[in-house]
Design a protein around this motif. Structure first.
Motif, PDB file in Angstrom:
ATOM      1  N   GLU A  43       3.656   9.121   6.035  1.00 31.49           N
ATOM      2  CA  GLU A  43       3.922   8.317   7.137  1.00 31.49           C
ATOM      3  C   GLU A  43       2.851   8.337   8.489  1.00 31.49           C
ATOM      4  O   GLU A  43       2.847   7.281   8.234  1.00 31.49           O
ATOM      5  N   ARG A  44       2.089   9.340   7.716  1.00 30.25           N
ATOM      6  CA  ARG A  44       0.555   8.974   9.052  1.00 30.25           C
ATOM      7  C   ARG A  44      -0.441   7.914   8.617  1.00 30.25           C
ATOM      8  O   ARG A  44      -0.627   7.253   9.111  1.00 30.25           O
ATOM      9  N   ALA A  45      -0.240   7.807   7.058  1.00 33.31           N
ATOM     10  CA  ALA A  45      -1.396   6.882   6.628  1.00 33.31           C
ATOM     11  C   ALA A  45      -0.028   5.168   6.596  1.00 33.31           C
ATOM     12  O   ALA A  45      -1.213   4.675   6.284  1.00 33.31           O
ATOM     13  N   GLY A  46       1.134   5.426   6.705  1.00 36.13           N
ATOM     14  CA  GLY A  46       1.889   4.359   6.850  1.00 36.13           C
ATOM     15  C   GLY A  46       1.930   3.826   5.280  1.00 36.13           C
ATOM     16  O   GLY A  46       2.084   2.493   5.397  1.00 36.13           O
ATOM     17  N   LEU A  47       1.752   4.942   4.455  1.00 36.91           N
ATOM     18  CA  LEU A  47       2.297   4.152   2.771  1.00 36.91           C
ATOM     19  C   LEU A  47       3.943   4.709   2.822  1.00 36.91           C
ATOM     20  O   LEU A  47       3.893   5.736   2.373  1.00 36.91           O
ATOM     21  N   PRO A  48       4.734   3.727   2.723  1.00 38.29           N
ATOM     22  CA  PRO A  48       5.878   4.026   2.770  1.00 38.29           C
ATOM     23  C   PRO A  48       6.471   4.760   1.188  1.00 38.29           C
ATOM     24  O   PRO A  48       5.683   3.619   0.234  1.00 38.29           O
ATOM     25  N   THR A  49       7.082   4.892   0.904  1.00 38.52           N
ATOM     26  CA  THR A  49       7.251   5.912  -0.513  1.00 38.52           C
ATOM     27  C   THR A  49       9.307   4.943  -0.730  1.00 38.52           C
ATOM     28  O   THR A  49       9.183   5.555  -1.744  1.00 38.52           O
ATOM     29  N   ASP A  50       9.480   4.283  -0.175  1.00 40.26           N
ATOM     30  CA  ASP A  50      10.874   3.778  -0.771  1.00 40.26           C
ATOM     31  C   ASP A  50      11.159   2.563  -0.163  1.00 40.26           C
ATOM     32  O   ASP A  50      12.347   1.472  -0.935  1.00 40.26           O
ATOM     33  N   ASP A  51       9.807   1.885  -0.275  1.00 37.49           N
ATOM     34  CA  ASP A  51       9.614   0.435  -0.501  1.00 37.49           C
ATOM     35  C   ASP A  51       8.953  -0.250  -1.088  1.00 37.49           C
ATOM     36  O   ASP A  51       8.126  -0.525  -1.067  1.00 37.49           O
ATOM     37  N   PRO A  52       9.226  -0.745  -2.286  1.00 41.27           N
ATOM     38  CA  PRO A  52       8.120  -1.182  -3.411  1.00 41.27           C
ATOM     39  C   PRO A  52       7.210  -2.713  -2.536  1.00 41.27           C
ATOM     40  O   PRO A  52       6.051  -2.315  -2.985  1.00 41.27           O
ATOM     41  N   VAL A  53       7.988  -3.090  -1.672  1.00 45.84           N
ATOM     42  CA  VAL A  53       7.245  -4.135  -0.921  1.00 45.84           C
ATOM     43  C   VAL A  53       6.041  -3.786   0.040  1.00 45.84           C
ATOM     44  O   VAL A  53       5.019  -4.914  -0.104  1.00 45.84           O
ATOM     45  N   ALA A  54       6.619  -3.116   0.823  1.00 49.86           N
ATOM     46  CA  ALA A  54       5.465  -2.434   1.801  1.00 49.86           C
ATOM     47  C   ALA A  54       4.753  -1.854   0.969  1.00 49.86           C
ATOM     48  O   ALA A  54       3.112  -2.299   1.938  1.00 49.86           O
ATOM     49  N   ALA A  55       4.602  -0.895   0.596  1.00 51.29           N
ATOM     50  CA  ALA A  55       3.731  -0.255  -0.540  1.00 51.29           C
ATOM     51  C   ALA A  55       2.651  -0.981  -0.816  1.00 51.29           C
ATOM     52  O   ALA A  55       1.372  -1.016  -0.653  1.00 51.29           O
ATOM     53  N   GLU A  56       3.709  -2.378  -1.401  1.00 44.35           N
ATOM     54  CA  GLU A  56       2.330  -3.651  -2.263  1.00 44.35           C
ATOM     55  C   GLU A  56       1.107  -3.737  -0.836  1.00 44.35           C
ATOM     56  O   GLU A  56       0.635  -4.274  -1.276  1.00 44.35           O
ATOM     57  N   GLN A  57       2.077  -4.065   0.597  1.00 40.84           N
ATOM     58  CA  GLN A  57       1.271  -4.546   1.484  1.00 40.84           C
ATOM     59  C   GLN A  57       0.562  -3.741   1.916  1.00 40.84           C
ATOM     60  O   GLN A  57      -0.790  -4.773   2.067  1.00 40.84           O
ATOM     61  N   TRP A  58       0.780  -2.571   1.916  1.00 39.11           N
ATOM     62  CA  TRP A  58      -0.553  -1.485   2.220  1.00 39.11           C
ATOM     63  C   TRP A  58      -1.081  -1.617   1.812  1.00 39.11           C
ATOM     64  O   TRP A  58      -2.570  -1.655   1.731  1.00 39.11           O
ATOM     65  N   ALA A  59      -1.033  -1.400  -0.046  1.00 41.65           N
ATOM     66  CA  ALA A  59      -2.893  -1.597  -1.420  1.00 41.65           C
ATOM     67  C   ALA A  59      -3.147  -2.852  -1.638  1.00 41.65           C
ATOM     68  O   ALA A  59      -4.414  -2.293  -1.610  1.00 41.65           O
ATOM     69  N   LEU A  60      -2.817  -3.980  -0.904  1.00 44.35           N
ATOM     70  CA  LEU A  60      -3.486  -5.346  -0.901  1.00 44.35           C
ATOM     71  C   LEU A  60      -4.192  -4.967   0.996  1.00 44.35           C
ATOM     72  O   LEU A  60      -5.164  -5.286   0.608  1.00 44.35           O
ATOM     73  N   GLN A  61      -3.394  -4.302   1.904  1.00 44.47           N
ATOM     74  CA  GLN A  61      -4.936  -4.041   2.666  1.00 44.47           C
ATOM     75  C   GLN A  61      -6.402  -2.770   2.291  1.00 44.47           C
ATOM     76  O   GLN A  61      -7.316  -3.618   2.910  1.00 44.47           O
ATOM     77  N   LEU A  62      -5.301  -2.340   1.761  1.00 38.21           N
ATOM     78  CA  LEU A  62      -7.004  -1.163   1.258  1.00 38.21           C
ATOM     79  C   LEU A  62      -7.545  -1.947   0.286  1.00 38.21           C
ATOM     80  O   LEU A  62      -9.018  -1.824   0.393  1.00 38.21           O
ATOM     81  N   TYR A  63      -6.846  -3.224  -0.095  1.00 38.92           N
ATOM     82  CA  TYR A  63      -8.064  -3.708  -1.971  1.00 38.92           C
ATOM     83  C   TYR A  63      -8.984  -4.389  -0.668  1.00 38.92           C
ATOM     84  O   TYR A  63     -10.395  -4.878  -0.709  1.00 38.92           O
TER      85      TYR A  63
END
Length: 271
Positions: A98-118
């Motif tokens: 949660e502190r990292a901002g990586l959601p565990t229940d929303d594949p769209v939000a998690a993919e957006q997190w990964a795209l920012q990391l990329y």
């Protein structure tokens, strides 16, 4: 495949589904996993995030323009970051995620997190000629590990440099696995294996791909503790959605890793 100041770089063509380059830095390779012959067990690590999909972004409601400030694209070669997100979701507990901002229940939000990391990984990976945005240039497993460490999300990372070390590392947690990806592997066999597909070796190299090794489906050892690659099977989490392979996963024999090892890199993240 240039080597400069102890850094080996192998570039691959970037594909909307494939965006990994191989970067091996002698300084970080000094920090490595080992196997001393101890008994190994089948193991599976379950990522806390859903299976991600770096393709069909618009259909998922993902607009890359909100991340990049440039035009929307429907697929990004963000496999390194997708694999890292899956591994990180195993490594961190729920409050840390949660502190990292990586959601565990929303594949769209998690993919957006990964795209920012990329995007960040392409910026710090000086061995990649361009960065995203604007160019979908690809990145490396080393690049995403460096970003996660700079963010304070991991404390360190280590490398597995042989089959036994990779199997031993999987006893402790998932491993980022960078592979050469063959055309035949886009369609796994019915049982989820990509290296039992006929003629995969001669199907042509499509590019470089990063996946998350999440377990040993089977493992065999000789009486002296050495791993038997032909009888040891890796379970790997891909980032092409849950409809691909076995619910988003696929299988690879450790003997195939051995055959391709020159083009493979394996990185384990540590808290």
């Amino acid at each position: 495949m240039p080597t400069t100041h102890g850094v080996l770089v192998r570039h691959y063509d970037v594909h909307p589904a494939l965006g990994r380059h191989q970067v091996l830095d002698a300084r970080s390779l000094a920090h490595r996993e080992t196997h001393g012959g101890e008994a190994l067990q089948p193991v599976r690590w379950q990522p806390a995030i859903p299976v991600l999909n770096q393709q069909d972004l618009l259909a998922q409601g993902i607009h890359t323009s909100t991340i990049t400030g440039t035009r929307d694209v429907d697929a990004v070669g963000s496999c390194t970051a997708n694999a890292a997100a899956a591994a990180l979701s195993v490594l961190l507990d729920p409050p840390a995620l949660e502190r990292a901002g990586l959601p565990t229940d929303d594949p769209v939000a998690a993919e957006q997190w990964a795209l920012q990391l990329y995007s960040e990984a392409t910026a710090v990976d000086e061995f990649v000629p361009y960065q995203w945005p604007p160019a979908d240039s690809g990145s490396s497993g080393l690049g995403v590990a460096r970003v996660l460490k700079s963010r304070g999300l991991i404390g360190s990372y280590t490398h597995a440099l042989d089959a036994a070390a990779l199997a031993a590392a999987l006893q402790k947690g998932p491993v980022l696995l960078g592979l050469p990806w063959f055309n035949a592997w886009f369609t796994p066999a019915a049982d989820g294996f990509v290296d039992t597909v006929p003629y995969w070796r001669t199907s042509g190299l499509a590019g470089g791909h990063e996946v998350c090794a999440i377990g040993l489906e089977e493992v065999a050892q000789y009486s002296d503790g050495r791993v038997v690659p032909e009888r040891t099977v890796l379970r790997l989490r891909n980032s092409w959605g849950p409809a691909w392979g076995q619910g988003g996963d696929f299988f690879l024999r450790l003997s195939t890793y051995v055959a391709l090892r020159e083009q493979v890199d394996a990185i384990q993240l540590h808290a």
